[in-house]
Design a protein around this motif. Sequence first.
Motif, mmCIF file in Angstrom:
data_model
loop_
_atom_site.group_PDB
_atom_site.id
_atom_site.type_symbol
_atom_site.label_atom_id
_atom_site.label_comp_id
_atom_site.label_asym_id
_atom_site.label_seq_id
_atom_site.Cartn_x
_atom_site.Cartn_y
_atom_site.Cartn_z
ATOM 1 N N ALA B 2 0.833 -1.201 0.000
ATOM 2 C CA ALA B 2 0.000 0.000 0.000
ATOM 3 C C ALA B 2 0.864 1.247 0.000
ATOM 4 O O ALA B 2 1.940 1.274 0.582
ATOM 5 C CB ALA B 2 -0.914 0.001 1.233
ATOM 6 N N GLU B 20 -3.000 7.264 -4.315
ATOM 7 C CA GLU B 20 -2.534 5.886 -4.221
ATOM 8 C C GLU B 20 -3.372 5.143 -3.192
ATOM 9 O O GLU B 20 -4.255 5.693 -2.556
ATOM 10 C CB GLU B 20 -1.059 5.851 -3.836
ATOM 11 N N GLU B 21 -3.018 3.897 -3.013
ATOM 12 C CA GLU B 21 -3.797 3.043 -2.126
ATOM 13 C C GLU B 21 -3.661 3.503 -0.674
ATOM 14 O O GLU B 21 -2.584 3.884 -0.231
ATOM 15 C CB GLU B 21 -3.243 1.628 -2.244
ATOM 16 N N VAL B 23 -4.478 2.398 3.365
ATOM 17 C CA VAL B 23 -4.917 1.393 4.328
ATOM 18 C C VAL B 23 -4.994 2.071 5.680
ATOM 19 O O VAL B 23 -4.027 2.686 6.127
ATOM 20 C CB VAL B 23 -3.926 0.206 4.391
ATOM 21 N N ASP B 36 -7.797 5.848 -5.608
ATOM 22 C CA ASP B 36 -7.454 4.433 -5.678
ATOM 23 C C ASP B 36 -8.255 3.685 -4.606
ATOM 24 O O ASP B 36 -9.270 4.174 -4.123
ATOM 25 C CB ASP B 36 -5.947 4.270 -5.471
ATOM 26 N N VAL B 37 -7.766 2.542 -4.216
ATOM 27 C CA VAL B 37 -8.505 1.690 -3.280
ATOM 28 C C VAL B 37 -8.276 2.153 -1.848
ATOM 29 O O VAL B 37 -7.158 2.490 -1.466
ATOM 30 C CB VAL B 37 -8.039 0.219 -3.431
ATOM 31 N N VAL B 38 -9.312 2.175 -1.076
ATOM 32 C CA VAL B 38 -9.200 2.501 0.347
ATOM 33 C C VAL B 38 -9.649 1.280 1.135
ATOM 34 O O VAL B 38 -10.718 0.736 0.879
ATOM 35 C CB VAL B 38 -10.067 3.724 0.717
ATOM 36 N N SER B 39 -8.814 0.846 2.069
ATOM 37 C CA SER B 39 -9.193 -0.274 2.937
ATOM 38 C C SER B 39 -9.188 0.206 4.370
ATOM 39 O O SER B 39 -8.240 0.866 4.798
ATOM 40 C CB SER B 39 -8.214 -1.436 2.824
#
Lengths: 216, 104
Positions: B2, B20-21, B23, B36-39
Amino acid sequence: MADESVIGATTRIRGNVTGSGSLRVEGTVEGDVQVEGDVVLTEAGRVRGSISGATLHIAGQVAGDLHATDSISVEAGARVVGDIIAARIGIVEGALVRGLVQTDGEPSAAPRPAAKASRSTPAAAARPAPVVRERPSAAASPAARTPVTAPPASRRAQSLPARTQASPATKAEAEVKAKPSEASEPKAPARSRKPPAPVVPAVKRGAPAKKKRRAT
Amino acid sequence: MAGTVIGEGLSVDGELTSDEEIVVHGTVRGTLSATDVVSVGTEGTVEANIQAAALSVAGRVTGNVTATERIDIQAGGRLIGDVKAARLTIADGASFKGNVDMDA
């Protein structure tokens, strides 16, 4: 692994970052950073605010104060506009620092080799005595310093920014030690100056000694 | 790996934007906006509106979330807020309270 936080290169935070664990900033933080662990600011990292942690490694740009409980190292290429306050501070040649630089406590054993290096410079070599004399007073309270090299630690340190860019010394403490030797240089010509030659009235050869007339 | 990791003890108060990703194992309060992706991890807490490409919730999220792709609420995750995404999954054991808009 949850202890190591990373602020990525394209990330921007407008606000404060606080907490435990260590932090690596590769992006931008517009706010204060206050963590309990180590803080690494990479070359692309920017912080507009103060940074506070256990150990700081600054290679990016900071517009704010740096506070560390342990040590701060400012790498080459870093720009710091703000105060740097820690028990141990290292500023590498090439770093740009503008602000108060303050270490606390007694100088540790590590800077001694740096002091010997300053001794080998022509300025300090001629007079080892003032360097030795100044160092204990530099360690002791600034108020006890002699008037000749009077400036207290904060004022003397404020002139450090100009010296950091020009001076080859690597440690802030070595610079602090080298400065007293330079400040005492004006005294040296006074010491080696001979007393002025006595003025003797010119007497011609063979001339009889003139007798002073006394008023009768 | 990440790009941005907000560790467990870390707390971010304010706007967080990224390309960017992300976390989140810690706390984010304010707004979170990513392309982008969020966790959000199981210990993560987000009290913010989230805008992301995709979102995966395993912790607590309080706020409206909008994703361009999908939103997944894992088992054990809690989401309180409105959801706007093209695709949505809510796992068995997840907790969710809010409106859903899948009209992309």
